[in-house]
Design an enzyme around this catalytic site. Structure first.
Site, short mmCIF file in Angstrom:
data_model
loop_
_atom_site.label_atom_id
_atom_site.label_comp_id
_atom_site.label_asym_id
_atom_site.label_seq_id
_atom_site.Cartn_x
_atom_site.Cartn_y
_atom_site.Cartn_z
N HIS A 1 0.87 -1.18 0.00
CA HIS A 1 0.00 0.00 0.00
C HIS A 1 0.91 1.23 0.00
O HIS A 1 2.04 1.18 0.51
CB HIS A 1 -0.83 -0.05 1.29
N ASP A 5 3.10 -4.56 7.85
CA ASP A 5 1.88 -3.76 7.77
C ASP A 5 0.70 -4.72 7.94
O ASP A 5 0.35 -5.46 7.02
CB ASP A 5 1.84 -3.05 6.40
N GLN A 38 -4.62 -5.19 7.03
CA GLN A 38 -5.66 -6.09 6.52
C GLN A 38 -5.62 -7.45 7.18
O GLN A 38 -6.50 -8.27 6.95
CB GLN A 38 -5.52 -6.26 4.99
N LYS A 65 -10.49 -0.58 10.26
CA LYS A 65 -10.72 -1.81 9.47
C LYS A 65 -11.01 -2.98 10.41
O LYS A 65 -11.41 -4.06 9.98
CB LYS A 65 -9.50 -2.13 8.61
N CYS A 71 -4.80 2.62 -3.54
CA CYS A 71 -3.55 3.11 -2.94
C CYS A 71 -2.42 2.12 -3.20
O CYS A 71 -1.60 1.84 -2.30
CB CYS A 71 -3.70 3.36 -1.44
C1 LIG Z 1 -2.48 -2.69 3.52
C2 LIG Z 1 -2.79 -1.31 4.02
N1 LIG Z 1 -1.83 -0.57 4.57
C3 LIG Z 1 -2.06 0.66 5.05
C4 LIG Z 1 -3.31 1.23 4.97
C5 LIG Z 1 -3.51 2.61 5.52
O1 LIG Z 1 -4.37 2.60 6.61
P1 LIG Z 1 -4.87 3.98 7.25
O2 LIG Z 1 -5.36 4.81 6.09
O3 LIG Z 1 -5.97 3.59 8.16
O4 LIG Z 1 -3.72 4.60 7.93
C6 LIG Z 1 -4.35 0.51 4.39
C7 LIG Z 1 -5.68 1.12 4.23
O5 LIG Z 1 -6.31 1.02 3.21
C8 LIG Z 1 -4.09 -0.80 3.91
O6 LIG Z 1 -5.05 -1.53 3.33
#
Ligand SMILES: Cc1ncc(COP(=O)(O)O)c(C=O)c1O
Length: 417
Positions: free
Chosen positions: A134, A211, A214, A237, A375
């Protein structure tokens, strides 16, 4: 099956309808149709228990945390800090002091970027990530690379959307000073073998950030078993409120890191000559936090734990198999991500139909899916597409909803195809 075994099996059978009623929003209709909410990777819906916890805080004990000795302040602090214990248990962290509250994964990763990487990296150093990250696990490193002269290196994936772990390990050369990998891809659903990756990183003394945005809503997460150094997750999430997230890191790393933000709450003593910082984890939590949000997150963790993450994962695996088969029966539908180990995320396109048109027409049918680059521009570039549609499922979704979704795709195809 004996009568006793049958009754155990029935008790253990996962019934999503039992949980759906805990989510007020799932009763909604959209464009006159019952809502099918398949955008859970974007943000999950909130159970009544979370809404009630936030409501109770504002109605009954709204006060700032840590600063007041009066009753309300103590009640607020203890409810807020209770979430830290719950998070520590949820990810099996060795200590609650290693749980840093953030506004989400993005802030968690930026904290590592600015507090850990920025002071350490030099020209010639490298950071290793994967093609399926992401932007939150790409852009902070690019910013740090620009400031330090370090370089970002990328480990490749297969066309099925699996990380080529051997290549990742080969790329762990002595110049790599930090590695970052997504636990579960938000586009492909791929579940990466973060324990194996961690082991390879540890053998080479390279800190690994995982990370877990998910992963946390769908799988049991055990940072000790994984063996990583940093783990980031986001509350919204995970059926909790927006503006909540967590950075877990090993104590020795957090102790060696300077704070990222300065201000109130994160200090021991301030004078114009010298300021000393609060102990972990408060050193990284400047300013008044999202108190209501973290109280809500605590309720979300209780809710998920009561259902059981193992049961959630097993149910979602079945639902994924069902949805994959149903989607594959649609002519001209291309799925992105067919890893053997996969969470219930289905990115797809239909020949000749733009992802946004698909999502807009599905919305008319009451079906919420996301469309766009998710993203993950580099991943879109890898597959040679600008955007995809994405259905992401949760434990409150049903086979019946999958059927409605696939029927709706059929109608969109006939309309536009
Ligand atoms: C794999 C992953 N990393 C990071 C993020 C970023 O999360 P946040 O926008 O809640 O900081 C997301 C959110 O879509 C994600 O799916």
């Amino acid at each position: 099956m004996s009568a006793a075994n049958a009754s155990v099996a029935t008790e253990n059978a996962f019934d999503p309808l039992r949980y759906r009623s805990d989510f007020p929003l799932l009763k909604r209709r959209v464009h006159g149709k019952p809502l099918v909410y398949f955008d859970n990777a974007n943000t999950a819906q909130k159970p009544q228990a979370v809404i009630d916890a936030i409501d109770r805080y504002y109605r009954e004990f709204n006060a700032n945390v840590a600063r007041a000795v009066h009753t309300l302040g103590e009640e607020a602090t203890s409810a807020y800090e209770a979430t830290r214990d719950k998070v520590a248990r949820f990810i099996n962290a060795p200590s609650r002091d290693e749980i840093v509250f953030t506004s989400g994964t993005t802030q968690a990763i930026n904290t590592v970027a600015y507090s850990y990487a920025l002071p350490r990296l030099k020209p010639g150093d490298e950071i290793l990530v994967t093609t399926m990250e992401h932007h939150a696990n790409i852009v902070p490193w690019q910013l740090i690379c620009e400031r330090t002269g370090a370089k970002l290196k990328v480990a490749p994936i297969t066309p099925r959307g699996e990380l080529i772990v051997d290549r990742f390990v080969e790329l762990l050369t002595p110049s790599v000073k930090l590695a970052g990998v997504v636990h579960v891809s938000n586009v492909l659903g791929t579940i990466n073998d973060v324990s194996a990756i961690s082991k390879a990183c540890r053998a080479r003394g390279i800190p690994l950030l995982v990370d877990g945005s998910q992963a946390a809503p769908h799988l049991p997460v055990d940072v000790r078993a994984i063996g990583c150094d940093f783990y980031a997750l986001t509350g919204h999430k995970l059926f909790g409120p927006t503006g909540t997230g967590v950075l877990w890191a090993r104590r020795e790393l957090l102790e060696a890191m300077p704070p990222f933000f300065g201000g109130g709450e994160m200090i021991k003593m301030v004078s114009f000559d010298k300021t000393t910082f609060a102990d972990l984890p408060h050193k990284f939590e400047a300013g008044t936090p999202n108190i209501a949000g973290f109280i809500g997150l605590g309720a979300a963790l209780d809710y998920v734990e009561a259902i059981g993450r193992g049961r959630i994962a097993a149910y979602e695996r079945d639902l994924l198999v069902y949805a994959t088969q149903a989607m594959k029966s649609v002519p001209g539908l291309r799925l992105f991500g067919e890893a053997n180990e996969k969470a219930a995320v289905l990115a797809f396109l239909i020949d000749g139909i733009h992802a946004h048109d698909l999502a807009t027409l599905l919305d008319q049918e009451g079906v919420a899916v996301r469309s766009g680059h998710h993203c993950a521009h580099p991943l879109m570039q890898f597959f040679g597409v600008a955007a995809t549609a994405r259905a992401s499922l949760s434990f409150y979704n049903t086979r019946d909803e999958v059927d409605r979704f696939v029927e709706a795709i059929g109608r969109v195809r006939r309309l536009l195809g």
